[in-house]
Each structure stands twice: as structure tokens, then as C-alpha cells.
Design a protein around this motif. Structure first.
Motif, PDB file in Angstrom:
ATOM      1  N   GLU A  72     -65.376  37.612 -33.887  1.00 55.64           N
ATOM      2  CA  GLU A  72     -64.164  36.964 -33.387  1.00 55.64           C
ATOM      3  C   GLU A  72     -64.119  37.149 -31.889  1.00 55.64           C
ATOM      4  OE1 GLU A  72     -60.420  37.755 -35.311  1.00 55.64           O
ATOM      5  OE2 GLU A  72     -61.399  38.216 -37.218  1.00 55.64           O
ATOM      6  N   ARG A  73     -63.427  36.245 -31.253  1.00 54.95           N
ATOM      7  CA  ARG A  73     -63.193  36.399 -29.820  1.00 54.95           C
ATOM      8  C   ARG A  73     -61.798  35.865 -29.508  1.00 54.95           C
ATOM      9  NH1 ARG A  73     -67.178  31.648 -27.604  1.00 54.95           N
ATOM     10  NH2 ARG A  73     -65.776  29.944 -28.083  1.00 54.95           N
ATOM     11  N   SER A  74     -61.253  36.349 -28.425  1.00 53.53           N
ATOM     12  CA  SER A  74     -59.939  35.912 -27.977  1.00 53.53           C
ATOM     13  C   SER A  74     -60.008  35.654 -26.490  1.00 53.53           C
ATOM     14  CB  SER A  74     -58.887  36.986 -28.253  1.00 53.53           C
ATOM     15  OG  SER A  74     -58.780  37.221 -29.635  1.00 53.53           O
ATOM     16  N   SER A  75     -59.338  34.590 -26.065  1.00 57.53           N
ATOM     17  CA  SER A  75     -59.326  34.252 -24.651  1.00 57.53           C
ATOM     18  C   SER A  75     -58.053  33.483 -24.328  1.00 57.53           C
ATOM     19  CB  SER A  75     -60.547  33.392 -24.306  1.00 57.53           C
ATOM     20  OG  SER A  75     -60.455  32.925 -22.980  1.00 57.53           O
ATOM     21  N   SER A  76     -57.556  33.688 -23.124  1.00 52.04           N
ATOM     22  CA  SER A  76     -56.404  32.926 -22.648  1.00 52.04           C
ATOM     23  C   SER A  76     -56.809  32.054 -21.463  1.00 52.04           C
ATOM     24  CB  SER A  76     -55.270  33.863 -22.259  1.00 52.04           C
ATOM     25  OG  SER A  76     -55.706  34.733 -21.238  1.00 52.04           O
ATOM     26  N   THR A  80     -53.223  33.387 -25.534  1.00 54.74           N
ATOM     27  CA  THR A  80     -54.422  33.865 -26.201  1.00 54.74           C
ATOM     28  C   THR A  80     -54.731  33.028 -27.436  1.00 54.74           C
ATOM     29  OG1 THR A  80     -53.973  36.083 -25.398  1.00 54.74           O
ATOM     30  CG2 THR A  80     -55.523  35.883 -27.232  1.00 54.74           C
ATOM     31  N   TRP A 134     -67.662  27.920 -32.842  1.00 54.38           N
ATOM     32  CA  TRP A 134     -66.461  28.747 -32.763  1.00 54.38           C
ATOM     33  C   TRP A 134     -65.289  27.864 -33.139  1.00 54.38           C
ATOM     34  CZ3 TRP A 134     -66.477  33.926 -31.896  1.00 54.38           C
ATOM     35  CH2 TRP A 134     -67.678  34.481 -31.423  1.00 54.38           C
ATOM     36  N   HIS A 169     -57.389  32.759 -30.639  1.00 57.67           N
ATOM     37  CA  HIS A 169     -58.314  33.571 -31.431  1.00 57.67           C
ATOM     38  C   HIS A 169     -59.273  32.624 -32.133  1.00 57.67           C
ATOM     39  CE1 HIS A 169     -55.722  36.983 -30.657  1.00 57.67           C
ATOM     40  NE2 HIS A 169     -54.702  36.217 -30.997  1.00 57.67           N
ATOM     41  N   GLU A 170     -60.569  32.914 -31.989  1.00 59.99           N
ATOM     42  CA  GLU A 170     -61.589  32.060 -32.592  1.00 59.99           C
ATOM     43  C   GLU A 170     -62.487  32.860 -33.518  1.00 59.99           C
ATOM     44  OE1 GLU A 170     -62.858  28.624 -29.662  1.00 59.99           O
ATOM     45  OE2 GLU A 170     -62.992  30.575 -28.668  1.00 59.99           O
ATOM     46  N   LEU A 171     -62.969  32.182 -34.542  1.00 61.34           N
ATOM     47  CA  LEU A 171     -63.906  32.734 -35.505  1.00 61.34           C
ATOM     48  C   LEU A 171     -65.270  32.097 -35.313  1.00 61.34           C
ATOM     49  CD1 LEU A 171     -61.633  32.493 -38.674  1.00 61.34           C
ATOM     50  CD2 LEU A 171     -61.953  34.468 -37.180  1.00 61.34           C
ATOM     51  N   ILE A 181     -60.964  27.724 -33.914  1.00 61.39           N
ATOM     52  CA  ILE A 181     -59.691  28.421 -33.750  1.00 61.39           C
ATOM     53  C   ILE A 181     -59.243  28.980 -35.097  1.00 61.39           C
ATOM     54  CG2 ILE A 181     -57.238  28.150 -33.190  1.00 61.39           C
ATOM     55  CD1 ILE A 181     -58.056  26.114 -31.081  1.00 61.39           C
ATOM     56  N   LYS A 182     -58.949  30.258 -35.095  1.00 61.95           N
ATOM     57  CA  LYS A 182     -58.474  30.936 -36.298  1.00 61.95           C
ATOM     58  C   LYS A 182     -57.180  30.261 -36.763  1.00 61.95           C
ATOM     59  CE  LYS A 182     -57.713  35.638 -37.949  1.00 61.95           C
ATOM     60  NZ  LYS A 182     -57.758  37.056 -37.533  1.00 61.95           N
TER      61      LYS A 182
END
Length: 169
Positions: free
Chosen positions: A149-153, A159, A126, A161-163, A128-129
Motif C-alpha cells: 500500500e502507499r499513501s500520498s497527498s 491523502t 495501483w 490510499h492505494e493498493l 485507490i483503496k
């Protein structure tokens, strides 16, 4: 440059590389307040224990120059749902003054070779976008963006965003 399996004695150096690499690479993505609070000494006892018991669920490699650890990579059991016989490249961190020397690329190549030798069918990661240098390296080494994709804070309070990228072995 020497590439080798990390040992328990490397834990402090690995922490220092992580903090320096994150502070330099992740400024566009993480709050400066968060980056300033990073501490190389965090979780050293846990890291030492993991380094003493490495296996295909957790393997850490380092790049060393003149006796100094300048980079590391971690490969391990996927931290998120993954296909069977898949391993995850958890991290590749390089001291900023060693960027653009091929060290990160070499660590990823070694992670791929280890994963293949260990009988895995694929390796995933994964990223980071917007982390273009990392994304370009992974693509150059045959990783393909899966579209996930996923997003997390959870980590930083903002937040991220990851690819998802994967490579068949």
C-alpha cells in the motif's frame, strides 16, 4: 466499438475523458474543489508529443464509438520501483455514460496482451483503496493484490490510499 492505438489527434478527447471519468469515479476519494479544477486542456502539448513517440515505456490505447473517443488506457514503464521486466498499467478511464459495458475490461485485456507480446514478465497497477468497481475488474482479470500500500497527498492535497495489484504474464 473500435479499439486502437491512440494518435496525437486524440489528445484533446483523452483529456476530456480523463476529466469526466475522474469527476464521476473519484468523488468519494478526492475533494470536489480539486475535481472542479481539473482541466482537459492541461498538458496537451506534452501528451501529443508522447502520443507521437509511443513505445513500451508509454503506450496509450483508446476505445472509440462513432468517431468519438470514449475511453483510454495507458501502459508504461513503472513509475515506482518494480521488479525487472515489469510494466505498469498507469490508467484506465471511461466516460461515465459508457460504464458497465465492458469497455474498461477490454482495455485492460488489451494492455495485458500488449505487455505479454512486448516481452514483459508481469504487469502491475495501483488502485485507490475503496474503488470497488475497479478492484473487482482487476481481480476478475487475474490481478492479485500484493499487500503493498502507499499513501500520498501530492496530487490532491488530501491523502489518497492505494493498493498494489500484479499479474504474472
Amino acid at each position: 466499438m473500435i479499439f486502437r492505438k491512440a494518435e496525437s489527434r486524440d489528445a484533446e478527447s483523452i483529456g476530456q475523458v480523463r476529466v469526466a471519468a475522474w469527476r464521476a469515479a473519484y468523488q468519494p476519494f478526492m475533494p470536489n474543489e480539486f475535481l472542479k479544477t481539473l482541466n482537459a486542456a492541461n498538458n496537451l502539448s506534452e501528451l501529443r508529443a508522447r502520443l507521437a513517440n509511443q513505445n513500451s515505456d508509454f503506450t496509450l490505447s483508446v476505445a472509440e464509438e462513432c468517431g468519438q473517443v470514449v475511453a483510454f488506457s495507458i501502459v508504461g514503464k513503472p513509475r515506482y520501483e518494480a521488479a525487472p521486466r515489469t510494466i505498469e498499467l498507469w490508467a484506465v478511464n471511461v466516460l461515465p455514460e459508457y460504464w458497465r459495458r465492458g469497455i474498461g475490461t477490454s482495455l485492460v485485456e488489451r494492455a495485458i496482451a500488449f505487455s505479454s507480446r512486448s516481452g514483459f514478465n508481469s504487469i502491475e497497477l495501483w488502485c485507490i483503496k475503496g474503488n470497488t468497481p475497479a478492484q473487482e475488474t482487476y481481480k476478475k482479470l487475474g490481478f492479485i493484490e500484493s499487500g503493498q500500500e502507499r499513501s500520498s497527498s501530492r496530487l490532491t492535497g488530501i491523502t489518497l490510499h492505494e493498493l498494489h495489484y500484479a499479474k504474472v504474464l
